[in-house]
Design an enzyme around this catalytic site. Structure first.
Site, mmCIF file in Angstrom:
data_model
loop_
_atom_site.group_PDB
_atom_site.id
_atom_site.type_symbol
_atom_site.label_atom_id
_atom_site.label_comp_id
_atom_site.label_asym_id
_atom_site.label_seq_id
_atom_site.Cartn_x
_atom_site.Cartn_y
_atom_site.Cartn_z
ATOM 1 N N CYS A 175 -1.349 4.179 -6.219
ATOM 2 C CA CYS A 175 -1.965 3.431 -5.225
ATOM 3 C C CYS A 175 -1.996 1.758 -5.863
ATOM 4 C CB CYS A 175 -3.380 4.183 -5.276
ATOM 5 S SG CYS A 175 -4.565 3.172 -4.309
ATOM 6 N N CYS A 199 0.876 -1.159 -0.086
ATOM 7 C CA CYS A 199 -0.028 0.073 0.148
ATOM 8 C C CYS A 199 0.908 1.261 -0.129
ATOM 9 C CB CYS A 199 -0.965 0.054 1.169
ATOM 10 S SG CYS A 199 -1.871 1.392 1.571
HETATM 11 N N1 DGL Z 1 -3.978 0.569 -1.590
HETATM 12 C C1 DGL Z 1 -3.710 1.498 -1.137
HETATM 13 C C2 DGL Z 1 -2.465 2.562 -1.703
HETATM 14 O O1 DGL Z 1 -1.759 2.128 -2.374
HETATM 15 C C3 DGL Z 1 -4.920 2.422 -0.833
HETATM 16 C C4 DGL Z 1 -4.970 3.325 0.131
HETATM 17 C C5 DGL Z 1 -6.424 3.502 0.737
HETATM 18 O O2 DGL Z 1 -6.896 2.670 1.446
HETATM 19 O O3 DGL Z 1 -7.022 4.720 0.544
HETATM 20 O O4 DGL Z 1 -2.287 3.665 -1.344
#
Ligand code: DGL
Length: 263
Positions: free
Chosen positions: A183, A73
Site C-alpha cells: 500500500c 495506489c
Molecule cells: N494508497 C492506497 C494503496 O496503495 C491506499 C488504499 C486505501 O485508500 O485504502 O492501496
C-alpha cells in the site's frame, strides 16, 4: 504532447511516496497529483466502486491534459488498471505489491504482505501471487485502519505501534524474512515498522520501481519532456486533510496544496 503533465492519483496522501521517487528520477517533468481524500480509504470498497472512482480521477486528469497517468495506489491498480487500459487512450503505470523480488530473494521461503483488503482480494493480486506459491509461502495481512491513521497525520503514536505489533507478530512467528508493503501509504510507517520488526526482516516497497517503469514508458512512447525546467508540482485534493498539507510542505519544498471539489 511531450510537455504535458504527468498525472498521479491515490485515495489520499499515500501516493506522495511515489511522487517523491518520480520527481527524483524525472526532474524536468510537470506533475499533477490528485488526492481523492474525500473518498479515502479505497481499501474497504467494492471492486465496482473502486473502478468508478478511478474513472472519475482519470477523467479529471485527462481534462487537465495529462499525457500519462500513474495510479499510485495498490488498491486502485489491482482492481481497476485493466479497465483503465482498455478504456482510455494514454499509458497507465500501476503499483502492485512487490512479491516477485521478495519471493526470489527469500531464504526462509516465507514472505509477508501487508496490504488493504481490496488489494489482497483482487483477482490481479491473487493471480500474481499464485505464480510464487510453489516455492514460497505468502502470508497476507490486511492493514485494517492503517490508512485512516496515516490520513489523519498519525505516523508514530503508541496506539499505532500496538496495532502494527498485533498485525506483524503472527508473521514474525511464521519466520518471514521479507515484508512487502502493498500500500503506497505504508512507507510512511517505516520508522515504526523498524521498531516492531527484528532487523533480520527486510522491508520492500515498489516506489522506486514505479518511477523507473514510468521513465521507460515515457521513453518508449517518446513523450519525455523536452524542457529543462525544475519540476513543477501541483497537488490537488477534494478534502482538507492536514496530513496532506503537512507532508506536501515537508517533501516538496513548500508546494501549495489546492482544494478543488470538482472531481
Ligand atoms: N494508497 C492506497 C494503496 O496503495 C491506499 C488504499 C486505501 O485508500 O485504502 O492501496
Amino acid at each position: 504532447m511531450n510537455n504535458q503533465p504527468i498525472g498521479v492519483f491515490d485515495s489520499g496522501v499515500g501516493g506522495t511516496s511515489i511522487l517523491k521517487e518520480l520527481i527524483r528520477l524525472l526532474p524536468n517533468e510537470r506533475f499533477i497529483y490528485l488526492a481523492d481524500s474525500a473518498n479515502a480509504p479505497y481499501g474497504e470498497k467494492s471492486p465496482e466502486e473502486i473502478v468508478r472512482l478511478c474513472k472519475k480521477n482519470t477523467d479529471w486528469l485527462l481534462y487537465k491534459n495529462c499525457k500519462l497517468i500513474v495510479v499510485a495506489c495498490n488498491t486502485a491498480t489491482t482492481n481497476a488498471i485493466s479497465y483503465l487500459r482498455a478504456n482510455y487512450n494514454i499509458p497507465f503505470i500501476g503499483i502492485e505489491p512487490a512479491i516477485k523480488p521478495a519471493a526470489l530473494k527469500s531464504k526462509t521461503h516465507v514472505v509477508g504482505v501487508l496490504a488493504t483488503k481490496g488489494t489482497l482480494s483482487s483477482r490481479l493480486f491473487i493471480q500474481n501471487s499464485e505464480k510464487y506459491t510453489d516455492n514460497t509461502k505468502i502470508v497476507e495481512v490486511v492493514g485494517k485502519g492503517l490508512v485512516e491513521h496515516i490520513e489523519s497525520g498519525d505516523f508514530n503514536s503508541n496506539k499505532l505501534k500496538k496495532i502494527l505489533k498485533s498485525f506483524l507478530e503472527p508473521l514474525i512467528l511464521q519466520k518471514i524474512d521479507y515484508l512487502v508493503l502493498g500500500c503506497s501509504h505504508y512507507p510512511y510507517l517505516l520508522p515504526l515498522l523498524k521498531e516492531v520488526l527484528p532487523s533480520s526482516i527486510a522491508i520492500i516497497d515498489s516506489g522506486e520501481a514505479v518511477a523507473k517503469q514510468t521513465k521507460e514508458v515515457l521513453l518508449k512512447y517518446n513523450i519525455l519532456t523536452k524542457t529543462t525546467y525544475l519540476p513543477q508540482v501541483q497537488i490537488v485534493t477534494n478534502s482538507y486533510k492536514t496530513s496532506l498539507f503537512l507532508l506536501a510542505k515537508k517533501l516538496f519544498n513548500d508546494v501549495n496544496v489546492i482544494f478543488n471539489d470538482k472531481f
